[in-house]
Enzyme design. Structure first.
Site, PDB file in Angstrom:
ATOM      1  N   HIS A  18       0.840  -1.192   0.000  1.00 48.04           N
ATOM      2  CA  HIS A  18       0.000   0.000   0.000  1.00 48.04           C
ATOM      3  C   HIS A  18       0.873   1.238   0.000  1.00 48.04           C
ATOM      4  CE1 HIS A  18      -0.001   1.600   4.038  1.00 48.04           C
ATOM      5  NE2 HIS A  18      -0.918   0.803   4.576  1.00 48.04           N
ATOM      6  N   HIS A  21       3.845   1.814   2.352  1.00 43.76           N
ATOM      7  CA  HIS A  21       5.071   1.077   2.057  1.00 43.76           C
ATOM      8  C   HIS A  21       5.887   1.824   0.999  1.00 43.76           C
ATOM      9  CE1 HIS A  21       2.352  -2.603   3.027  1.00 43.76           C
ATOM     10  NE2 HIS A  21       2.922  -2.168   4.134  1.00 43.76           N
ATOM     11  N   CYS A 132      -7.183 -18.544  20.264  1.00 47.21           N
ATOM     12  CA  CYS A 132      -8.346 -19.065  19.535  1.00 47.21           C
ATOM     13  C   CYS A 132      -7.996 -20.464  19.048  1.00 47.21           C
ATOM     14  CB  CYS A 132      -8.698 -18.172  18.342  1.00 47.21           C
ATOM     15  SG  CYS A 132      -9.943 -18.946  17.277  1.00 47.21           S
ATOM     16  N   LYS A 305      -7.254   7.128   9.065  1.00 41.68           N
ATOM     17  CA  LYS A 305      -6.225   6.124   8.852  1.00 41.68           C
ATOM     18  C   LYS A 305      -6.506   5.376   7.540  1.00 41.68           C
ATOM     19  CE  LYS A 305      -4.530   2.293  11.339  1.00 41.68           C
ATOM     20  NZ  LYS A 305      -4.680   1.181  12.104  1.00 41.68           N
ATOM     21  N   LYS A 308      -7.974  -0.931   4.491  1.00 34.43           N
ATOM     22  CA  LYS A 308      -8.690  -1.617   3.431  1.00 34.43           C
ATOM     23  C   LYS A 308     -10.121  -1.918   3.856  1.00 34.43           C
ATOM     24  CE  LYS A 308      -7.154  -4.333  -0.336  1.00 34.43           C
ATOM     25  NZ  LYS A 308      -6.323  -5.383  -0.854  1.00 34.43           N
TER      26      LYS A 308
END
Ligand code: MSP
Length: 663
Positions: A18, A21, A132, A305, A308
């Site tokens: 993104h 980067h 989990c 921020k 996605k």
């Protein structure tokens, strides 16, 4: 000659790159190039962080192996760096064998190490956290959905669990770290981040668990082969494994042990790992620690921020394809303050391009070169003296301080003064009076050298444009250290062809969040089209005229390579195909593009049965705007030859993985 080691963070491969980067990587590329211009010897490292439970889970969801996932995404990162002209020296992946060897070497040395206070640096202890059982993974408290401590993936309750792990005794290194930071043995920038790290140390450091009993996708811990190393312990070590730490290779000696500066450039959110855990581990094994850690700010969009999941994204591929890699690099390094957070807007992107690149720089270059074409026959005139002061020192000081806005601001001041110098000295008037020949030559020489120096100073940020300007000046090479001197251009030498550098674009008319921008239409700037807009009556061009920027390129309406480069052609594997109801021509295809799946509608039903396409690798135009055909959305276009209207698909000679770029 100074020796520098420059690193970016290694990026996670759980998704395609993104813009954050790209921001960090391009910035480090610019610093690297700046130091190379100063004659420095630099090793520039980037790479990908490929282990951990996240990758394991995403690969499982995609039905592929973690290795396959990481191979694909690492290739997408490299491809983006190529497109953005990022000239890295090393690309490290944490799945590389040399990396694994280095991690094991560091681990064995840590095992033998004694921490300040006399206890062992590594010990076995209990790790507790939210687990989990369906993901077989621990989650940090902030990743859970509340109330109920729900797994972010399954939305089922996690269990508070403990396991026996290895710990690194970070708590013993607080005093040493504080001193090293205060004494600037580890320089942390900007100052605010340094204070943040110091305050964390003062609150007391906790030991860090450096192995995980339940994460399988990682480097096994030799003493407990079912355990793998904690991702941050694994990832941070990349900075030395990439140089051949395991073998004590030459690169390690030169760029780590004896470098004048070992710089980690990172985003502000990971400063603590780089300024606490990493130097403490190095200190424990007696290796040199990073000498400088710079934390840059974050990009936001609409004040929010980038994420996605909320659709708040900026696609680096699309942005750089739109105005070219130089404009992309320039914008991100010029627009905001590198150390601070700042907000991206599409309007600012186009505005900067038009005002700084098309107008200021483009204009200076085209006016100067076109005048030399007209008045000096396209040959460098007799040598003159600098008429506009150009001090490169302050520009490089700003580059080295990672103040890109400051460096570029200083260059643009020079650009402004050179443009002003043209207006004030009106070369077109001098050209009318033969007695002024010597004055005209001196002026044009000063302007040509000014252009050359400006190109050299912007090369770290805009390597392509600088190279093109050098080409127009008749220098068929990149700027280098010798180019910071005055008087490189040799009188009598021929100039190259003048071409528009940054054709002006129209701002896309759209509001925030309205989807992809319109392709801007290029039109020549008024200023660029004329040698000067000041009531000039140009003299008839002398022999061997240099074409004015507006002159059509030879070859009529052929396009140049940059225009072709805007097409994103990629290999796509057909995974499903069916007829579009009610259409004789259209097929609806599902294709695998490596990092994503797409639906594409193709007019090939007359020549291909749907089932004949399964498993075929075709070529698609991947950056085409989505369109609806017979009500079915098509996200890309399949390429085919057309023989009297009969389509024949374009495929490959050999085996090509989905997503491969076609150039
Ligand atoms: N894999 C770890 C780093 C390990 S280094 C030993 C990681 N990877 S990441 O993919 O999340 O990349 C983080 C880096 O990307 C940030 O430190 C920053 O350089 C860059 N950016 C990510 N989002 C960003 C913005 N929104 N804005 C600017 N850059 C940011 O963390």
């Amino acid at each position: 000659m100074k020796t520098y080691y420059h690193t970016t963070p290694i990026y996670y491969v759980n998704d395609v790159p993104h813009v954050g980067h790209a921001y960090c990587t391009v910035a480090l590329d610019a610093l690297t190039r700046a130091r190379r211009l100063l004659g420095g010897r630099v090793y520039f490292l980037t790479g990908t962080d490929e282990h951990g439970q996240n990758i394991e889970r995403i690969a499982r969801e995609k039905g592929i192996s973690p290795q396959e996932l990481t191979d694909r995404v690492a290739a997408v990162f490299r491809d983006l760096w190529d497109r953005l002209d990022v000239a890295y020296d090393g690309f490290i992946r944490t799945t590389d064998e040399r990396h694994k060897r280095g991690v094991l070497r560091l681990w064995s040395r840590l095992h033998e190490a004694t921490a300040p206070g006399g206890q062992s640096a590594v010990y076995r202890g209990k790790y507790t956290g939210w687990y989990c059982p369906r993901c077989e993974a621990f989650y940090d408290e902030e990743d859970l959905n509340e109330p109920g401590h729900l797994c972010p993936d399954h939305l089922l309750p996690c269990e508070w669990t403990e396991e026996e792990n290895f710990f690194f005794r970070l708590s013993a290194y607080g005093e040493w770290l504080e001193k090293a930071i205060r004494d600037q043995e580890i320089r942390i920038e900007p100052e605010g981040r340094r204070n943040e790290v110091l305050s964390v140390i003062r609150q007391g450091l906790q030991d860090v668990s450096v192995s995980r009993a339940r994460v399988k996708w990682g480097i096994p811990v030799p003493e407990e082969p079912a355990h793998t190393f904690y991702v941050w312990m694994d990832a941070l070590t990349n900075y030395i494994t990439a140089l051949g730490y395991a073998e004590h290779a030459d690169d390690y000696r030169v760029f780590w042990e004896s470098a004048d500066e070992r710089l980690h450039l990172v985003g502000k959110e990971i400063i603590r790992f780089h300024c606490l855990l990493w130097p403490a581990m190095l200190k424990a094994v007696g290796e040199p620690v990073p000498s400088r850690v710079f934390a840059h700010g974050h990009l936001t969009k609409g004040g929010r921020k980038l994420s996605k999941s909320t659709g708040n994204v900026i696609d680096p591929q699309e942005l750089s394809a739109r105005l070219g890699p130089d404009a992309f690099r320039y914008f991100f390094l010029r627009e905001g303050s590198f150390a601070q957070d700042w907000d991206f807007t599409d309007e600012a992107y186009v505005k900067r391009y038009n005002s700084d690149l098309a107008n200021d720089l483009g204009n200076l270059v085209s006016r100067t070169l076109t005048m030399v074409g007209r008045y000096c026959g396209g040959l460098v005139p007799a040598r003159g003296t600098p008429e506009v002061a150009i001090a490169s020192g302050p520009v490089f000081d700003r580059y080295q301080a990672l103040d890109f806005g400051g460096a570029l601001g200083a260059v643009w001041e020079v650009v402004g003064r050179l443009n002003q110098h043209i207006v004030v000295n009106a070369p077109w008037e001098l050209a009318k009076a033969p007695a002024q020949r010597a004055r005209l030559d001196a002026l044009l020489y000063a302007l040509l050298e000014g252009v050359r120096l400006v190109a050299t100073l912007v090369w770290p940020v805009m390597p392509r444009a600088a190279r093109r300007i050098f080409g127009m000046l008749g220098l068929e090479r990149d700027p280098g250290p010798g180019d910071l001197e005055w008087g490189v251009l040799a009188p009598g030498a021929p100039l190259g062809r003048v071409e528009p550098l940054f054709p002006r674009v129209e701002a896309p008319a759209r509001g925030p969040g309205e989807g992809p921008a319109q392709e801007p239409k290029a039109k020549p700037t008024r200023k660029e089209a004329a040698v000067s807009e000041e009531k000039e009556t140009p003299a008839p061009p002398p022999a061997a005229p240099v074409p004015a920027p507006e002159a059509p390129a030879p070859g009529g309406d052929r396009i140049d390579i940059a225009e072709f480069g805007r097409l994103e052609l990629r290999a796509a594997r057909v995974t499903a195909a069916e007829a579009v109801p009610g259409s004789k021509k259209l097929l609806k295809l599902q294709v695998d593009l490596g990092s994503e799946a797409r639906q594409v509608v193709a007019g090939i039903a007359g020549a291909y049965a749907p089932e004949a396409l399964l498993g075929k690798t075709v070529i698609i135009v991947a950056n085409l705007k989505p369109a609806k055909l017979m009500g079915v959305e098509s996200n890309g276009m399949v390429l085919a030859g057309s023989i009297d209207g009969r389509p024949v698909l374009c495929t490959f000679e050999g085996d090509v993985p989905p997503g491969t770029k076609v150039k």
